[in-house]
Design an enzyme around this catalytic site. Structure first.
Site, short mmCIF file in Angstrom:
data_model
loop_
_atom_site.label_atom_id
_atom_site.label_comp_id
_atom_site.label_asym_id
_atom_site.label_seq_id
_atom_site.Cartn_x
_atom_site.Cartn_y
_atom_site.Cartn_z
N HIS A 19 6.19 1.90 1.57
CA HIS A 19 4.90 1.71 2.57
C HIS A 19 4.60 0.28 1.93
CE1 HIS A 19 0.36 3.31 2.86
NE2 HIS A 19 0.63 1.99 3.25
N HIS A 21 3.16 -3.11 4.12
CA HIS A 21 2.91 -3.83 5.54
C HIS A 21 3.63 -5.12 5.26
CE1 HIS A 21 0.07 -0.45 6.64
NE2 HIS A 21 0.09 -0.35 5.48
N GLU A 202 -6.63 8.53 2.93
CA GLU A 202 -6.91 7.48 2.13
C GLU A 202 -8.26 7.37 2.05
OE1 GLU A 202 -6.12 3.61 3.99
OE2 GLU A 202 -5.83 2.58 2.07
N ASP A 280 1.79 -1.15 -0.55
CA ASP A 280 0.92 -1.26 0.37
C ASP A 280 1.17 -2.88 1.07
OD1 ASP A 280 -0.51 0.02 2.43
OD2 ASP A 280 -2.37 -0.10 1.24
N ASP A 281 -0.04 -3.65 0.13
CA ASP A 281 -0.28 -4.93 0.71
C ASP A 281 -0.25 -6.02 -0.54
OD1 ASP A 281 -0.90 -4.62 3.67
OD2 ASP A 281 -2.57 -3.08 2.66
N1 HPA Z 1 -4.77 1.31 5.05
C1 HPA Z 1 -4.75 1.27 6.44
N2 HPA Z 1 -4.40 0.34 7.05
C2 HPA Z 1 -3.64 -0.61 6.43
C3 HPA Z 1 -3.79 -0.63 5.28
C4 HPA Z 1 -4.32 0.38 4.42
O1 HPA Z 1 -4.23 0.47 3.26
N3 HPA Z 1 -3.07 -1.79 4.73
C5 HPA Z 1 -2.80 -2.32 5.69
N4 HPA Z 1 -3.27 -1.85 6.81
ZN ZN Z 2 -0.82 1.03 4.18
#
Ligand code: HPA
Ligand code: ZN
Length: 339
Positions: A19, A21, A202, A280-281
């Site tokens: 996971h 992006h 989330e 995630d990011d």
């Molecule tokens: N949630 C939803 N969309 C996203 C996220 C996230 O944590 N990170 C990048 N796009």
């Molecule tokens: Zn995400």
């Protein structure tokens, strides 16, 4: 093992990341240099100013900056270096297999087409694979704040690149955009042979996880931490071995939890759920994958065995053929017995 040895051991452990992006790995320094290169006007003049802006109070406050940051990505070389930087990081963090979300709808408004970003991404992936055997899966990630018809159109546009994507996913603002809005999209992707994943639970309620499983037929849930609000759901996820791709640093930076001590990931693991650890990011949330593992180590001080279980889950949950999965699981087992 003392604490320093355990930290080093966790960092060296072979693992998968499921996971991430790709736009979330855009570091502030590269964001600024690309803004200059393409004459994009950003409200920052220094790396410190960019970092200061990363003071998020919820998902939306992050997404606004995240889409702004990604607007500096314009030509094939930009996408090549973005991917290459992340894959180098995989090599450093011992991420032997990674699954990366690509979001075409972020690039289209700036006149960037599929060929431009995919050629850059594929060149970097081929190089990393040839140089150190990096294993990579791409996930076509659609944006849930857009209409379903737009997402269906992107699925159609992806057709010439069908070979490059293993799965589809759904990201962006969760509240107010329930999974059932995308039933046609998931049915179309399924009929084309894509594996299915989705961000759910989330910021959205546990109900969104149920609907994703029952109405969309997804095989995996991104985040999913709000399953803790529903005992029957946790039992179902455990029994059906539905993996959750959990992102501890993301959850604390976006205030899903106020502190890491409140994070339920290890409780969920102990309850028998197939949880995995992910970044995630990473450029926005204070660390790449190993930083997420280390945050758990520092907060909860679990036994070394817990980390091996998390890494094993990361391979179990991956969108891999069984022979590849078994090979990675064997690598992990060998590493563990030699460690
Ligand atoms: N949630 C939803 N969309 C996203 C996220 C996230 O944590 N990170 C990048 N796009
Ligand atoms: Zn995400």
């Amino acid at each position: 093992m003392n604490k320093a040895e355990l930290r080093d051991w966790v960092c060296r452990m072979p693992k998968a990341e499921l996971h991430m992006h790709i736009d979330g790995s855009l570091e502030a320094s590269r964001m600024l240099s690309l803004a200059k290169k393409h004459g994009v006007d950003l409200p920052y003049t220094s790396e410190a100013e960019v970092q200061n802006a990363y003071d998020f109070h919820d998902l939306q406050s992050f997404l606004d900056l995240y889409y702004l940051g990604a607007s500096v990505l314009r030509d094939e070389e930009d996408f090549y270096f973005l991917m290459m930087d992340y894959l180098e990081r995989c090599r450093a963090d011992n991420i032997v297999h990674c699954e990366i979300m690509v979001e075409p709808q972020t690039y289209f408004p700036n006149g960037v087409d599929f060929d431009t970003f995919m050629k850059g991404f594929e060149r970097a992936i081929a190089e990393a694979n040839a140089t150190w055997g990096q294993s990579v899966v791409l996930i076509l990630s659609l944006l849930r704040h857009t209409p379903e018809d737009e997402c269906l159109a992107v699925l159609e546009q992806a057709r010439p690149w069908r070979h490059a994507f293993t799965a589809i996913g759904l990201a962006s603002s969760e509240r107010g955009h329930p999974p059932e809005k995308f039933e046609r999209l998931y049915a179309a992707a399924k009929s084309e042979g894509y594996a299915l994943t989705i961000h759910a639970g989330e910021e959205g309620p546990a109900e969104y996880i149920w609907t994703s499983l029952k109405s969309l037929g997804v095989a995996r849930i991104d985040h999913g931490v709000r399953c803790t609000e529903d005992d029957a759901l946790m039992d179902f996820l455990a029994e059906e071995k539905i993996p959750l791709t959990v992102c501890p640093l993301s959850n604390t930076r976006l205030k899903v939890y106020q502190t890491m001590h409140e994070h339920p990931v290890l409780t969920l693991l102990a309850r028998g759920l197939c949880v995995t650890i992910n970044s995630d990011d990473p450029a926005y949330f204070g660390g790449y994958l190993n930083a997420n593992y280390l945050a758990l180590l520092d907060t909860f001080e679990p036994s070394p065995q817990v980390f091996v279980e998390l890494a094993r889950n990361s391979f179990q949950a991956a969108f891999l053929e069984d022979t590849q999965r078994d090979a990675f699981l064997q690598t992990l087992a060998k590493w563990e017995s030699a460690a």
